[in-house]
Each structure stands twice: as structure tokens, then as C-alpha cells.
Design a protein around this motif. Structure first.
Motif, PDB file in Angstrom:
ATOM      1  N   THR A 144     144.823  -2.940  50.148  1.00  0.00           N
ATOM      2  CA  THR A 144     144.926  -3.530  51.488  1.00  0.00           C
ATOM      3  C   THR A 144     143.687  -3.222  52.312  1.00  0.00           C
ATOM      4  OG1 THR A 144     147.329  -3.297  51.412  1.00  0.00           O
ATOM      5  CG2 THR A 144     146.327  -3.599  53.571  1.00  0.00           C
ATOM      6  N   ARG A 145     143.242  -1.962  52.265  1.00  0.00           N
ATOM      7  CA  ARG A 145     142.052  -1.596  53.028  1.00  0.00           C
ATOM      8  C   ARG A 145     140.817  -2.338  52.528  1.00  0.00           C
ATOM      9  NH1 ARG A 145     141.929   4.707  52.821  1.00  0.00           N
ATOM     10  NH2 ARG A 145     139.866   4.337  53.712  1.00  0.00           N
ATOM     11  N   PHE A 146     140.695  -2.523  51.212  1.00  0.00           N
ATOM     12  CA  PHE A 146     139.558  -3.250  50.658  1.00  0.00           C
ATOM     13  C   PHE A 146     139.601  -4.715  51.082  1.00  0.00           C
ATOM     14  CE2 PHE A 146     137.520  -5.759  47.291  1.00  0.00           C
ATOM     15  CZ  PHE A 146     136.253  -5.207  47.329  1.00  0.00           C
ATOM     16  N   GLU A 147     140.798  -5.319  51.036  1.00  0.00           N
ATOM     17  CA  GLU A 147     140.948  -6.721  51.424  1.00  0.00           C
ATOM     18  C   GLU A 147     140.644  -6.920  52.901  1.00  0.00           C
ATOM     19  OE1 GLU A 147     144.929  -7.470  50.215  1.00  0.00           O
ATOM     20  OE2 GLU A 147     144.379  -7.741  48.108  1.00  0.00           O
ATOM     21  N   GLN A 148     140.892  -5.923  53.719  1.00  0.00           N
ATOM     22  CA  GLN A 148     140.622  -6.020  55.144  1.00  0.00           C
ATOM     23  C   GLN A 148     139.160  -5.739  55.483  1.00  0.00           C
ATOM     24  OE1 GLN A 148     143.490  -3.336  56.841  1.00  0.00           O
ATOM     25  NE2 GLN A 148     145.143  -4.842  56.742  1.00  0.00           N
ATOM     26  N   GLY A 149     138.375  -5.381  54.482  1.00  0.00           N
ATOM     27  CA  GLY A 149     136.939  -5.206  54.685  1.00  0.00           C
ATOM     28  C   GLY A 149     136.502  -3.799  55.003  1.00  0.00           C
ATOM     29  N   ASP A 150     137.299  -2.798  54.677  1.00  0.00           N
ATOM     30  CA  ASP A 150     136.920  -1.414  54.919  1.00  0.00           C
ATOM     31  C   ASP A 150     135.694  -1.080  54.052  1.00  0.00           C
ATOM     32  OD1 ASP A 150     136.692   1.299  55.335  1.00  0.00           O
ATOM     33  OD2 ASP A 150     138.815   1.728  54.983  1.00  0.00           O
ATOM     34  N   ALA A 151     134.603  -0.699  54.692  1.00  0.00           N
ATOM     35  CA  ALA A 151     133.346  -0.447  53.984  1.00  0.00           C
ATOM     36  C   ALA A 151     133.380   0.843  53.157  1.00  0.00           C
ATOM     37  CB  ALA A 151     132.196  -0.381  54.978  1.00  0.00           C
ATOM     38  N   SER A 152     134.304   1.736  53.440  1.00  0.00           N
ATOM     39  CA  SER A 152     134.353   3.003  52.705  1.00  0.00           C
ATOM     40  C   SER A 152     135.079   2.885  51.365  1.00  0.00           C
ATOM     41  CB  SER A 152     135.040   4.071  53.558  1.00  0.00           C
ATOM     42  OG  SER A 152     136.403   3.732  53.763  1.00  0.00           O
ATOM     43  N   ILE A 153     135.671   1.729  51.083  1.00  0.00           N
ATOM     44  CA  ILE A 153     136.420   1.527  49.843  1.00  0.00           C
ATOM     45  C   ILE A 153     135.609   0.627  48.916  1.00  0.00           C
ATOM     46  CG2 ILE A 153     138.576   0.697  48.842  1.00  0.00           C
ATOM     47  CD1 ILE A 153     138.940   3.055  50.707  1.00  0.00           C
ATOM     48  N   ASP A 154     135.373   1.097  47.702  1.00  0.00           N
ATOM     49  CA  ASP A 154     134.646   0.316  46.703  1.00  0.00           C
ATOM     50  C   ASP A 154     135.623  -0.396  45.784  1.00  0.00           C
ATOM     51  OD1 ASP A 154     132.225   1.249  47.650  1.00  0.00           O
ATOM     52  OD2 ASP A 154     132.192   2.951  46.257  1.00  0.00           O
ATOM     53  N   LEU A 155     135.184  -1.508  45.224  1.00  0.00           N
ATOM     54  CA  LEU A 155     136.023  -2.264  44.291  1.00  0.00           C
ATOM     55  C   LEU A 155     136.395  -1.448  43.056  1.00  0.00           C
ATOM     56  CD1 LEU A 155     137.429  -4.882  43.498  1.00  0.00           C
ATOM     57  CD2 LEU A 155     135.273  -5.634  42.491  1.00  0.00           C
ATOM     58  N   PRO A 156     135.463  -0.691  42.443  1.00  0.00           N
ATOM     59  CA  PRO A 156     135.868   0.114  41.272  1.00  0.00           C
ATOM     60  C   PRO A 156     136.976   1.109  41.599  1.00  0.00           C
ATOM     61  CG  PRO A 156     133.491   0.018  41.415  1.00  0.00           C
ATOM     62  CD  PRO A 156     134.023  -0.618  42.656  1.00  0.00           C
ATOM     63  N   GLU A 157     136.897   1.696  42.785  1.00  0.00           N
ATOM     64  CA  GLU A 157     137.925   2.653  43.200  1.00  0.00           C
ATOM     65  C   GLU A 157     139.291   1.968  43.289  1.00  0.00           C
ATOM     66  OE1 GLU A 157     138.715   5.721  46.928  1.00  0.00           O
ATOM     67  OE2 GLU A 157     136.998   4.371  46.973  1.00  0.00           O
ATOM     68  N   VAL A 158     139.301   0.753  43.851  1.00  0.00           N
ATOM     69  CA  VAL A 158     140.546  -0.007  43.977  1.00  0.00           C
ATOM     70  C   VAL A 158     141.078  -0.394  42.601  1.00  0.00           C
ATOM     71  CG1 VAL A 158     141.570  -2.136  44.854  1.00  0.00           C
ATOM     72  CG2 VAL A 158     139.945  -0.881  46.253  1.00  0.00           C
TER      73      VAL A 158
END
Length: 145
Positions: free
Chosen positions: A98-112
Motif C-alpha cells: 500500500t505504501r509503495f502504491e501510494q508513492g512512498d519514496a522510502s519503500i523499494d519495489l524489491p522490498e515489497v
């Protein structure tokens, strides 16, 4: 706008994480062979080699001794903890996605992606354990008295 990450960079990061985990595991295995229980016995350098028949009897007597922690949790507690861990993995993965989809810059795609795969694998494993338990219960209930 969200930058797209190409697949090869994600795979490279996943390989780096895997290699890091593998080296940490190897270091922990090499650092404490006596405290690992069965794994310590499986290593060839920790197994006593008998030289005579008396040594064989002594090795057999030593292998019959049970040592270790006698405070093993009951099945219900272990199963509840496993379910709670699966639930926590799913909550964390959902939150990261959810945070990645909302554009949170601290979350990377590999982490998700790693969190989502971790939660998926843990849920599948829990489902397989549940299926085996139901199957065992049915087998016991169908036994003739």
C-alpha cells in the motif's frame, strides 16, 4: 511519477540478499557446531569414529542419552505462534504494498516483492500443514475400534 525498476536490477538485488543470508547462515553454522543439536551431529567433523567394538558400544550408549532443553512448548502454542507469524507477514506485506502504491519514496519495489513472496510462501506452508492435520484427523477417525 513513479520510476520503473527493470527486472534485472531487482533480480540482482534479490541475489545479493540471498548471498548475504547464505554467508550469515554459514558463519552461524561454523561458529557453534555443538549447540546446533542434530545439525551438529550431521557434520562429519563432529561425529566420533569408533576404533574398536568397545568404542562402538560407548558410541551407542552416548547416542541414547537425551540432552537439551526440556521446556518444549505444547503443540497448541507452537501452532498459534505459527499462525500469528503468518498473519504478521501478511500485514507487513500489505502495508508495504500500500505504501509503495501510494508513492512512498522510502519503500523499494524489491522490498515489497520479497515481503509479498515471504507472506505467500508462509501462507502456503501453513495451508499444507493444516491439510495434513485434517487428513491425519480423518485417518484416526476412520480407524476401526
Amino acid at each position: 511519477m513513479i520510476d520503473r525498476v527493470d527486472v534485472s536490477s531487482v533480480l540482482m538485488q534479490m541475489r545479493q540478499v540471498k548471498d548475504t543470508l547464505r554467508t550469515q547462515l554459514e558463519q552461524s553454522i561454523n561458529s557453534a557446531p555443538a549447540s546446533r543439536g542434530v545439525e551438529g551431529l550431521l557434520r562429519s567433523d563432529s561425529v566420533a569414529r569408533p576404533q574398536s567394538i568397545g568404542d562402538v558400544n560407548r558410541v551407542n550408549a552416548d547416542s541414547m542419552k537425551v540432552s537439551g532443553d526440556n521446556t518444549v512448548p505444547d503443540f497448541q502454542t507452537m501452532f498459534k505462534n505459527a499462525i500469528d507469524n503468518v498473519n504478521e507477514n501478511q500485514k507487513v506485506a500489505g502495508s508495504l504494498a500500500t505504501r509503495f502504491e501510494q508513492g512512498d519514496a522510502s519503500i523499494d519495489l524489491p522490498e515489497v516483492m520479497i515481503a509479498l513472496q515471504k507472506s505467500s510462501v508462509s501462507f502456503q506452508a501453513m495451508t499444507q500443514v493444516r491439510n495434513k492435520l485434517v487428513e491425519a484427523y480423518k485417518d484416526v477417525m476412520n480407524m476401526p475400534v
